[in-house]
Write an enzyme that holds these catalytic residues in place. Sequence first.
Site, PDB file in Angstrom:
ATOM      1  N   PRO A   1       0.834  -1.207   0.000  1.00 31.83           N
ATOM      2  CG  PRO A   1       0.054  -0.963   2.195  1.00 31.83           C
ATOM      3  CD  PRO A   1       0.813  -1.904   1.303  1.00 31.83           C
TER       4      PRO A   1
ATOM      5  CG  ASP B   1       5.454   0.120   2.865  1.00 31.73           C
ATOM      6  OD1 ASP B   1       4.239   0.168   3.151  1.00 31.73           O
ATOM      7  OD2 ASP B   1       6.140  -0.914   2.983  1.00 31.73           O
ATOM      8  CG  HIS B   2       0.089   5.094   3.976  1.00 31.91           C
ATOM      9  ND1 HIS B   2       0.357   5.550   5.243  1.00 31.91           N
ATOM     10  CD2 HIS B   2      -0.830   5.965   3.464  1.00 31.91           C
ATOM     11  CE1 HIS B   2      -0.362   6.630   5.493  1.00 31.91           C
ATOM     12  NE2 HIS B   2      -1.086   6.912   4.427  1.00 31.91           N
ATOM     13  NE  ARG B   3       3.658  -2.704   4.022  1.00 31.39           N
ATOM     14  CZ  ARG B   3       4.320  -3.773   3.570  1.00 31.39           C
ATOM     15  NH1 ARG B   3       3.852  -4.992   3.839  1.00 31.39           N
ATOM     16  NH2 ARG B   3       5.435  -3.639   2.886  1.00 31.39           N
ATOM     17  CB  ILE B   4       6.939   1.633   7.731  1.00 35.27           C
ATOM     18  CG1 ILE B   4       7.400   1.754   6.263  1.00 35.27           C
ATOM     19  CG2 ILE B   4       6.782   0.185   8.110  1.00 35.27           C
ATOM     20  CD1 ILE B   4       8.739   1.107   5.977  1.00 35.27           C
TER      21      ILE B   4
END
Length: 473
Positions: free
Chosen positions: A275, A445-448
């Site tokens: 994502p 990376d929108h997770r981190i």
Amino acid sequence: MASLLQSRVPSSSFSLSSSSSGIQWRPSAALSSRPRRRIFTVQAKIREIFMPALSSTMTEGKIVSWIKSEGDVLSKGESVVVVESDKADMDVETFYDGILAAIVVGEGEVAPVGAPIGLLAETEDEIAEAKAKAKSTGSSSQSVPPPAASPPTPPPPPVSAAPLTPAAKVADGPRKIVATPYAKKLAKQHKVDINSLVGTGNFGRITPADIETAAGIPPKKSAPVASVVLAAETAAPAPKASATTFPEIPGSTVVPFTTMQSAVSKNMVESLSVPTFRVGYPVVTDALDALYEKVKPKGVTMTALLAKAAAMALAQHPVVNSTCKDGKSFTYNSSINIAVAVAINGGLITPVLQDADKLDLYLLSKKWKELVEKARAKQLQPNDYNSGTFTLSNLGMFGVDKFDAILPPGQGAIMAVGASKPTVVADADEFFSVKSKMLVNVTADHRIIYGADLAAFLQTFSKIVENPENLTM
């Protein structure tokens, strides 16, 4: 040489005894019957040269050229063959001394990682055996021809609509009783001897209907057999939909992917599972352009200036330099390694400027020049292209003012740099002036990494570019 040297010591031995007349020597009968020593034979070996894994993503390799020919004598550590991996062409060395007896995979052919590509013999006596082994290996690796079309199977006989007959009595002789758990429960309830029945289920399995029939319980109304057949056909798994086909354009030519193009395709598809989001930021470049004109005669490129600026900004925002690989945790990388996208003939590769924040601008430029030369010659080592923690893609040199980059697998962010162009701007006193601006877009990376993280990073990057004196320190 094939056998050990046999000792020439006689097989008989002697024992010592004492007597009244003194000491005497006499042969020992027990020792004389000892069996002779075995003669061992050392068998010469035929070793295989395997297709090596030259990178973590490599699954197969292409033989570019054989440096050695069949019959050449090889020494340990000597280069034998040039292999094209998914990123570069690399020399493959032999781990043993010997003779290159046979080449299994020729130039231009592809083999999976771990497959034998050549055979090494210890002595000339084994060359013929190695050649025979190579022929058998080659013939077995050839594609197996498709089997001949089998005659069409006759249609199944029509299902009779006759009602099921009661379960027959079991034949004489011992046999294994197979029944469903519910059938066993019914048999216990209705006191039916399950051993006296022959099941009507698959492979003689006793079903609940068999128990009810034996107990005299009238069968429930069942649907017509035709509907049962229809239900069975409906329950059958539907065939998989064929891949989307596109109309063929007359006169077009199909060109298969190179090894590098296949690797790029795989990585791009893999990146779709991450994502991502994108943030753009305008950066004034007048001061950077002026610095570039000063250091350009010394061999400094704009790519080196941008890589140095990005590395200095990443040092202040380590989360943008982090990595998420398992979806459950992320890693703060101890080094700032700037990978820079480079287009080469037949593909795309990202040479890595390692520890870019610690190198001075001139050493960084020299290192970058060496990496580009090695990349275009396809001579990069795996650590030269797979150790990046942040990627820089610069299409501004081609006049592109704005674009989005795809996040490479295993990294947290990639920066896309557009061209610097004259732009009319207004200052705080509402006076208009013309300044050079470039637009940078970062995909993360929108997770981190979150929006505030990227905004802070881009503000720092902009300040470094607008005041670039520290880049030369």
